[in-house]
Design a protein around this motif. Structure first.
Motif, PDB file in Angstrom:
ATOM      1  N   LYS A   1      -3.197 -10.814   3.136  1.00 28.59           N
ATOM      2  CA  LYS A   1      -2.015 -10.199   3.737  1.00 28.59           C
ATOM      3  C   LYS A   1      -0.831 -11.145   3.670  1.00 28.59           C
ATOM      4  O   LYS A   1      -0.941 -12.329   3.971  1.00 28.59           O
TER       5      LYS A   1
ATOM      6  N   LEU B   1      -1.838   1.144  -5.070  1.00 30.84           N
ATOM      7  CA  LEU B   1      -1.052  -0.080  -4.942  1.00 30.84           C
ATOM      8  C   LEU B   1       0.274   0.113  -5.661  1.00 30.84           C
ATOM      9  O   LEU B   1       0.329   0.759  -6.713  1.00 30.84           O
TER      10      LEU B   1
ATOM     11  N   THR C   1     -12.995  -7.542   1.050  1.00 32.55           N
ATOM     12  CA  THR C   1     -11.668  -7.194   0.518  1.00 32.55           C
ATOM     13  C   THR C   1     -11.132  -5.936   1.185  1.00 32.55           C
ATOM     14  O   THR C   1      -9.964  -5.876   1.595  1.00 32.55           O
TER      15      THR C   1
ATOM     16  N   GLU D   1     -10.076  -6.698   4.691  1.00 30.38           N
ATOM     17  CA  GLU D   1      -8.784  -7.378   4.729  1.00 30.38           C
ATOM     18  C   GLU D   1      -7.635  -6.385   4.569  1.00 30.38           C
ATOM     19  O   GLU D   1      -6.619  -6.475   5.269  1.00 30.38           O
ATOM     20  N   LEU D   2      -7.778  -5.422   3.662  1.00 35.02           N
ATOM     21  CA  LEU D   2      -6.716  -4.435   3.448  1.00 35.02           C
ATOM     22  C   LEU D   2      -6.560  -3.504   4.650  1.00 35.02           C
ATOM     23  O   LEU D   2      -5.440  -3.196   5.073  1.00 35.02           O
TER      24      LEU D   2
ATOM     25  N   LEU E   1       0.848  -1.186   0.000  1.00 34.59           N
ATOM     26  CA  LEU E   1       0.000   0.000   0.000  1.00 34.59           C
ATOM     27  C   LEU E   1       0.882   1.233   0.000  1.00 34.59           C
ATOM     28  O   LEU E   1       1.808   1.355   0.800  1.00 34.59           O
TER      29      LEU E   1
ATOM     30  N   PHE F   1       0.541  -7.206   0.410  1.00 36.90           N
ATOM     31  CA  PHE F   1      -0.615  -8.072   0.165  1.00 36.90           C
ATOM     32  C   PHE F   1      -0.470  -8.760  -1.189  1.00 36.90           C
ATOM     33  O   PHE F   1       0.279  -8.316  -2.065  1.00 36.90           O
TER      34      PHE F   1
ATOM     35  N   ALA G   1      -8.117  -9.941  -1.425  1.00 35.06           N
ATOM     36  CA  ALA G   1      -6.835  -9.502  -0.870  1.00 35.06           C
ATOM     37  C   ALA G   1      -6.406 -10.459   0.233  1.00 35.06           C
ATOM     38  O   ALA G   1      -7.242 -10.952   1.000  1.00 35.06           O
TER      39      ALA G   1
ATOM     40  N   VAL H   1      -3.112  -9.513  -4.180  1.00 37.07           N
ATOM     41  CA  VAL H   1      -4.441  -9.042  -4.539  1.00 37.07           C
ATOM     42  C   VAL H   1      -4.847  -9.580  -5.909  1.00 37.07           C
ATOM     43  O   VAL H   1      -4.006  -9.898  -6.760  1.00 37.07           O
TER      44      VAL H   1
END
Length: 660
Positions: free
Chosen positions: A658, A580, A595, A598-599, A528, A627, A656, A629
């Motif tokens: 991790k 991203l 999703t 999760e992020l 990220l 991540f 996504a 993705v």
């Protein structure tokens, strides 16, 4: 289409790990087909032939759904092999009674949908009430010291036999000279209870069931005489309620036109039933009703089969509480006995489409010498009495350009380029435009009660089975899907929980290659980036479809996708826009639902409860988090076979995971 465009389309296929996995599974589990250079058109879907494309793909996806934490090639091959063996009893010792082997040579009818094998009963030591046995009587005998009749039953797919206590309503049919129930007779039965064997007490047995149908063959002299003498004297027009009240009974013969559900509302609740529409040889229609547990009998019927009813109960329309113009209907009474002449599916030769040769490039289609013509130019598929061809066992991937009139059980794999609900209709119908390497088609999805497929958006890759194709009065091709049909399913591959955990389902891409690739979906390892420019908001979404809701002027909440009021079916969710990055490039993308959770590593409700200052600061804690993705392009346009992005957030993150 230019040669350059064709080459790019073929590259799309070769880059798709899911399609490659299907071909690998087919080659690994049915190597004899691969070595032969092609499928035997007379063997496809049989015990000795290979599995069809849709059979393999649907079971791979079902296994992926069951194993949300991820699958391997070994797991998939194991489950495919097990499913195939259970369905075809491969590897079972072929020591069936000789009488079954003789009947098997002319066995052509299609298996009923709820049929189980005798071998599976022994393996599982279980039999559900709605299971169907398609059996052959191997022996009829009386238990020593009793007057209890037993039938020894076998079937065409098992090496074992099993004994059945015969229900007393059929005792008159086991006369050794003139009885219908004798060695070699085929029967359908359901509603069976299994009496499992105890230690030292012998083999499992089936307890008596009064839901038994006797099969007749019009081409056998004895059966033809029985039908002519017993069932061709009466017709629906000859039935008289006055005669019935005076003790008359009828033996009737008719074709099963349709089988439907029935519900009668009464003072003490509703009564469920089945309504079978019968048509006799004069073209007269009459309803045959099944009530309560009797509905199990419908599992033994198939549309198009001929049903012979000996002594059915004739009920007046008032007595049956059936709102119909008919004065009476038929019911399954205590003295009723049923015979059936099963509908034999005809088969039709279907040419293998040119698209298979041009795009698929499969070794299964092409001879060893490229200069030779393909090994398979046509396959044999079953068709029904209306001439519609069943493509459930078609050996290759079905492409949109192959769609023609009178096709059923079609499976398509492609990307969603448009989806909307059909307005101003009482039915719940959605129009989904699907695109593959050969073109696009708009399919009408008919739902029983509500949208039931979860979140599906533009750019998502889907597998849809159970489609039918026909021509309209305007001579246009119409593709339809009905949720209630057997084999009907839609699986959103872009959102599969197992997708990112299963290396066999994806191939890693770099962000810099996204705009130059023809793939529908990309799996990338990213971190990220530019968190200061991150946009995080919480909104309400419709729990059934995952799309955002809008507030109407009257305060009601309406789903932006289903266009229905959903005040009682809303959940809080994220609307996240984020950058991203990988070693070579950066991409702006958006996501919602699980999703986004999760992020951000926080639930929408927990985030909403944070003070505004903490909400503003929260994303900064995620900078450089890594991540894996899945990315799809929701603004995908086919224009020179390149992806045209129209705004900074055309890429959607559908899954996504991790990275630890």
């Amino acid at each position: 289409m230019s040669h350059e465009s064709e080459d790019k389309l073929m590259e799309t296929e070769e880059e798709d790990p899911f399609l490659s996995l299907i071909e690998y599974a087919r080659a690994a589990l049915w190597p004899e087909e691969e070595e032969a250079g092609g499928y035997d058109p007379n063997n496809i879907g049989s015990e000795t032939g290979g599995a069809g494309w849709s059979w393999i793909s649907s079971r791979i996806l079902k296994t992926c759904i069951a194993y949300s934490s991820g699958v391997t090639v070994a797991i998939l091959l194991s489950y495919l092999s097990q499913a195939w063996n259970e369905q075809h009893r491969a590897g079972a010792p072929k020591k069936r009674p000789e009488i079954i082997n003789q009947l098997k040579k002319k066995h052509r009818r299609t298996k009923l949908s709820s049929t189980v094998t005798i071998d599976s009963i022994y393996e599982k030591k279980f039999l559900s009430l709605n299971s169907v046995l398609e059996a052959v009587i191997v022996d009829v005998f009386v238990l020593p010291g009793t007057n209890i009749y037993m039938l020894t039953l076998g079937d065409f797919w098992s090496s074992n036999t099993i004994d059945l206590y015969l229900h007393r309503r059929y005792y008159e049919l086991v006369d050794p000279h003139n009885g219908t129930l004798k060695k070699g007779r085929e029967v359908f039965l359901t509603g069976c209870y299994l009496r499992t064997a105890r230690a030292g007490s012998g083999s499992p047995r089936l307890l008596p069931t009064d839901y038994l149908v006797i099969l007749l063959d019009e081409y056998q002299d004895d059966d033809a005489i029985l039908l002519g003498a017993k069932f061709c004297c009466d017709s629906f027009s000859s039935i008289s309620l006055d005669a019935v009240n005076n003790g008359a009974s009828y033996s009737l013969y008719a074709r099963i036109e349709s089988i439907g559900l029935l519900e009668i509302q009464g003072a003490f609740g509703s009564l469920q039933g089945k309504q079978i529409t019968l048509v006799d040889t004069d073209g007269v229609r009459l309803k045959f009703l099944l009530w309560g547990e009797q509905v199990l009998l419908a599992n033994l019927f198939s549309v198009g089969s001929m049903l012979a009813l000996d002594r059915p109960y004739v009920a007046s329309s008032e007595e049956s509480a059936l709102e119909t113009g008919d004065k009476f209907c038929l019911e399954y009474g205590s003295e009723t006995q049923l015979y059936i002449v099963p509908f034999i599916q005809h088969e039709e030769q279907v040419c293998v489409a040119l698209t298979q040769n041009r795009h698929q490039g499969s070794r299964l289609l092409t001879a060893v010498d490229p200069s030779q013509s393909p090994k398979v130019s046509q396959v044999t598929l079953p068709c029904d009495s209306q001439g519609s061809i069943d493509f459930s066992n078609y050996p290759f991937r079905f492409l949109i350009s192959d769609l023609r009139d009178r096709m059923t059980s079609i499976s398509l794999y492609g990307v969603v380029t448009d989806i909307s609900r059909k307005q101003n209709t009482a039915e719940l119908v959605f129009s989904m435009k699907i695109e593959d390497i050969t073109g696009a088609v708009c399919a009408k999805l008919h739902f029983a009660e509500f949208w039931s497929l979860g979140r599906i958006g533009l750019g998502h890759v889907v597998y849809i089975s159970g489609l039918s194709c026909s021509k309209t009065k305007q001579n246009c091709i119409e593709v339809q899907w009905f949720e209630k049909d057997d084999g009907a399913s839609v699986i959103n591959i872009s959102c599969l929980p197992a997708l990112l955990n299963s290396s066999c389902l994806h191939k890693l891409s770099c962000l810099s290659n996204l705009s130059n690739s023809n793939c529908y979906m990309h799996i990338c390892r990213i971190w990220l980036d530019q968190i200061d420019h991150c946009y995080v908001n919480t909104r309400f979404s419709h729990a059934l479809c995952g799309h955002f809701v809008n507030e109407k002027p009257n305060g009601a909440l309406e789903c932006s996708f289903c266009h229905c009021n959903c005040n009682a079916e809303i959940v809080r969710t994220f609307h996240l826009k984020i950058t991203l990055a990988d070693e070579r490039s950066k991409v702006s993308a958006w996501c919602t639902g699980q999703t986004a959770t999760e992020l951000l590593q926080i639930s929408p409700d927990e985030f909403y409860e944070l003070p505004e200052e903490e909400q503003a600061m929260y994303p900064s804690s995620l900078e450089n988090e890594r991540f894996m993705v899945a990315l799809v392009n929701g603004k995908r346009q086919v224009e020179g076979l390149t992806l045209q992005t129209h705004d900074a957030y055309s890429w959607e993150i559908t899954r996504a995971l991790k990275c630890e």
